[in-house]
Design a protein around this motif. Structure first.
Motif, mmCIF file in Angstrom:
data_model
loop_
_atom_site.group_PDB
_atom_site.id
_atom_site.type_symbol
_atom_site.label_atom_id
_atom_site.label_comp_id
_atom_site.label_asym_id
_atom_site.label_seq_id
_atom_site.Cartn_x
_atom_site.Cartn_y
_atom_site.Cartn_z
ATOM 1 N N UNK A 1 50.443 12.619 26.116
ATOM 2 C CA UNK A 1 51.594 11.998 26.705
ATOM 3 C C UNK A 1 52.715 12.516 26.048
ATOM 4 N N UNK A 2 53.994 12.585 26.980
ATOM 5 C CA UNK A 2 55.283 12.765 26.532
ATOM 6 C C UNK A 2 56.163 11.626 26.498
ATOM 7 N N UNK A 3 56.195 11.062 25.360
ATOM 8 C CA UNK A 3 57.172 9.724 25.023
ATOM 9 C C UNK A 3 58.518 10.162 24.681
ATOM 10 N N UNK A 4 59.550 9.476 24.810
ATOM 11 C CA UNK A 4 60.903 9.683 24.499
ATOM 12 C C UNK A 4 61.656 8.426 23.754
ATOM 13 N N UNK A 5 62.577 8.681 22.986
ATOM 14 C CA UNK A 5 63.211 7.583 22.537
ATOM 15 C C UNK A 5 64.774 7.593 22.870
ATOM 16 N N UNK A 6 65.595 6.688 22.966
ATOM 17 C CA UNK A 6 66.999 6.437 23.409
ATOM 18 C C UNK A 6 67.636 5.306 23.024
ATOM 19 N N UNK A 7 68.903 5.294 22.816
ATOM 20 C CA UNK A 7 69.614 4.213 22.312
ATOM 21 C C UNK A 7 69.455 2.920 23.474
ATOM 22 N N UNK A 8 69.451 3.539 24.439
ATOM 23 C CA UNK A 8 69.568 2.758 25.924
ATOM 24 C C UNK A 8 68.575 3.367 26.924
#
Length: 322
Positions: free
Chosen positions: A31-38
């Motif tokens: 899988x391709x996960x991501x991060x972000x502040x919002x």
């Protein structure tokens, strides 16, 4: 099989989809996960396989938070997308390695060179690549150009055509560096996507002519197989400690092949999808090296004159929870 984490995903929808597609093409159940502040406001986070909230990359707990995510989501490789997180990731490279996680980030020394345009200038000159001539702001030669030594996204840049354009605010800004103005009628501006393997050797060089720019990123561009490729291969063929995709900006004069280096961003650039569409699949190279333990050979089998015309698209979320 370990998964991929793309940090500060924001609007990088196409980049996320490229990695998702390339994993499938390799027959990998990852899988391709991501991060972000919002996460709820990050289009790339919504199209990813899961977006996890993180603090600002300058926060004291940012690295601890990323390491927790890597453990929880079984991450094998972390891919950054913005300049401001590169230094802190490079500084903590060993902490990720100790956890069995690879960072698609170059060594700290190279990241520092890229983040300070004064050091980038010296890097270019040592590699035999010319740069725009510096200008003394107190003895100006018009027209000239000014930009911050640590800037990005084409912010706080100035084309100074005459004495009245040289305001006190510009003169007193300690971050601005001044140089000759490169006439776009004479030189074309290029971003070059280069991929460096884990052995520090370049595996691909794709020049992209920047036809139209919006908010510092390419909006219209075309790949060009020209003298830039052999020029950079000869001078930057081996860079120890450089890993993954980097994008180099330069000016190129077609009449005599003259090249002037501008800056280097040691990450996937916003215009990388154009190189991907031209069959330079650096996502595949990264997956093969970082997740499959394979090797990558140099290739110039990408497509010349591939044109990209960008337009706005939408990600729609029903019953959204902000």
């Amino acid at each position: 099989m370990k998964n991929i984490l793309i940090t500060s995903a924001g609007k990088r929808v196409v980049l996320v989809k490229i990695f998702q597609r390339t994993l499938q093409e390799n027959g990998l159940d990852a899988k391709v996960y991501t991060t972000d502040m919002r996460p709820a406001m990050a289009p790339a986070g919504i199209v990813s396989d899961g977006c996890i909230p993180v603090p600002r990359c300058t926060a004291d707990n940012y690295i601890d938070c990323l390491l927790d995510i890597c453990r929880e989501k079984q991450i094998g490789v972390v891919i950054p997308t913005i300049d401001t997180e590169l230094l802190v990731l490079a500084e903590n490279h060993q902490r990720f390695m100790d956890q069995g996680v690879r960072l698609a980030v170059s060594d700290l020394e190279f990241v520092k060179i890229c983040r300070d345009k004064r050091l980038t200038k010296e890097f270019f000159l040592q590699a035999g690549i010319a740069v725009p001539e510096p200008v003394d702001k107190f003895h100006p030669i018009f027209p000239m150009f000014a930009k911050p030594y640590d800037g990005s996204l084409s912010t706080n840049i100035h084309i100074i055509r005459r004495a009245e354009d040289l305001s006190q605010d510009i003169l007193n800004d300690p971050k601005l560096i001044f140089m000759e103005y490169i006439d776009p009628k004479e030189y074309k501006e290029f971003t070059v996507d280069l991929y460096y393997g884990l052995d520090g050797c370049v595996k691909g060089i794709v020049p992209r002519e920047r036809i139209e720019i919006r908010a510092g990123e390419i909006n219209k561009g075309i790949t060009r197989k020209n003298g830039i490729v052999s020029f950079l291969y000869q001078r930057l063929g081996v860079l120890k400690g450089v890993r993954g995709c980097i994008c180099l900006q330069l000016f190129y004069r077609e009449s005599d092949g003259d090249i002037k280096g501008i800056e280097v961003n040691p990450r996937f650039g916003g215009g990388f999808p154009l190189s991907y569409y031209a069959k330079a699949n650096y996502a595949d190279s990264l997956i093969r090296e970082y997740l499959l333990g394979g090797t990558v050979d140099y290739s110039d089998a990408w497509l010349d004159r591939t044109l990209m015309l960008r337009y706005d698209n939408d990600v729609i979320v029903y019953d959204a929870k902000e």
